[in-house]
Design a protein around this motif. Structure first.
Motif, mmCIF file in Angstrom:
data_model
loop_
_atom_site.group_PDB
_atom_site.id
_atom_site.type_symbol
_atom_site.label_atom_id
_atom_site.label_comp_id
_atom_site.label_asym_id
_atom_site.label_seq_id
_atom_site.Cartn_x
_atom_site.Cartn_y
_atom_site.Cartn_z
ATOM 1 N N ILE A 28 53.567 26.893 18.289
ATOM 2 C CA ILE A 28 53.955 26.444 19.624
ATOM 3 C C ILE A 28 55.419 26.813 19.870
ATOM 4 O O ILE A 28 56.297 26.447 19.105
ATOM 5 C CB ILE A 28 53.738 24.934 19.794
ATOM 6 N N LYS A 29 55.633 27.545 20.949
ATOM 7 C CA LYS A 29 56.974 27.986 21.320
ATOM 8 C C LYS A 29 57.470 27.114 22.456
ATOM 9 O O LYS A 29 56.742 26.854 23.409
ATOM 10 C CB LYS A 29 56.955 29.445 21.761
ATOM 11 N N GLY A 30 58.712 26.679 22.352
ATOM 12 C CA GLY A 30 59.288 25.841 23.388
ATOM 13 C C GLY A 30 60.702 26.255 23.706
ATOM 14 O O GLY A 30 61.339 27.006 22.970
ATOM 15 N N SER A 31 61.184 25.770 24.811
ATOM 16 C CA SER A 31 62.567 26.026 25.213
ATOM 17 C C SER A 31 63.028 24.883 26.094
ATOM 18 O O SER A 31 62.225 24.205 26.722
ATOM 19 C CB SER A 31 62.690 27.357 25.951
ATOM 20 N N THR A 32 64.336 24.679 26.104
ATOM 21 C CA THR A 32 64.905 23.652 26.976
ATOM 22 C C THR A 32 66.054 24.252 27.756
ATOM 23 O O THR A 32 66.692 25.199 27.320
ATOM 24 C CB THR A 32 65.432 22.440 26.180
ATOM 25 N N GLY A 33 66.291 23.686 28.882
ATOM 26 C CA GLY A 33 67.393 24.076 29.744
ATOM 27 C C GLY A 33 67.593 23.001 30.775
ATOM 28 O O GLY A 33 66.723 22.153 30.986
ATOM 29 N N THR A 34 68.723 23.025 31.426
ATOM 30 C CA THR A 34 69.021 21.967 32.385
ATOM 31 C C THR A 34 68.946 22.418 33.826
ATOM 32 O O THR A 34 68.838 21.584 34.713
ATOM 33 C CB THR A 34 70.437 21.413 32.133
#
Length: 138
Positions: free
Chosen positions: A123-129
């Motif tokens: 599972i690939k994830g990313s975060t950003g605002t």
């Protein structure tokens, strides 16, 4: 008879050249910085995928995942130094999450894709605002 005419640029011609150069720079610079960010993100993604692959190789040999990047020969920063790489392995050693966090350079102020993660299940994830985007697909 000799002509005393001086050859050169007039002030108006110079102003036109400066205006054209300014317009070109105002279009090119944002595109360039976005390209540099995408290239740095790609480096982080490649490093995460490589680390996940090495974790699986380590698991096949040791029946647990490595909780230290040095055990699987993965650096703690990306090659250009833009991302810091960390690994989290629970006490059971049966799963992992590898994270790349923006640290320096062109991605230091990147609000769209501040972290990338990959897990043992792929599972690939990313975060950003700033905006909800899938940074792995950009």
């Amino acid at each position: 008879m000799k002509s005393n005419r001086i050859k050169g640029f007039t002030l108006l011609e110079m102003l036109i050249v400066v205006a054209i150069a300014g317009i070109l720079a105002s279009v090119a610079y944002p595109q360039y910085t976005e390209y540099v960010k995408r290239a740095a993100r790609s480096d982080a993604m490649v490093l995460l995928l490589d680390a996940a692959n090495k974790q699986e190789q380590y698991y096949a040999d040791n029946r647990s995942y490595a909780d230290d990047l040095n055990l699987i020969n993965v650096p703690s920063t990306s090659e250009n130094g833009y991302f810091n790489i960390t690994v989290e392995v629970p006490d059971t050693g049966t799963s992992f999450t590898i994270t790349a966090t923006a640290a320096a350079g062109a991605v230091a102020g990147d609000t769209a894709c501040t972290t990338f993660t990959i897990t043992d299940t792929g599972i690939k994830g990313s975060t950003g605002t700033s905006e909800p985007v899938d940074c792995w697909e950009r």
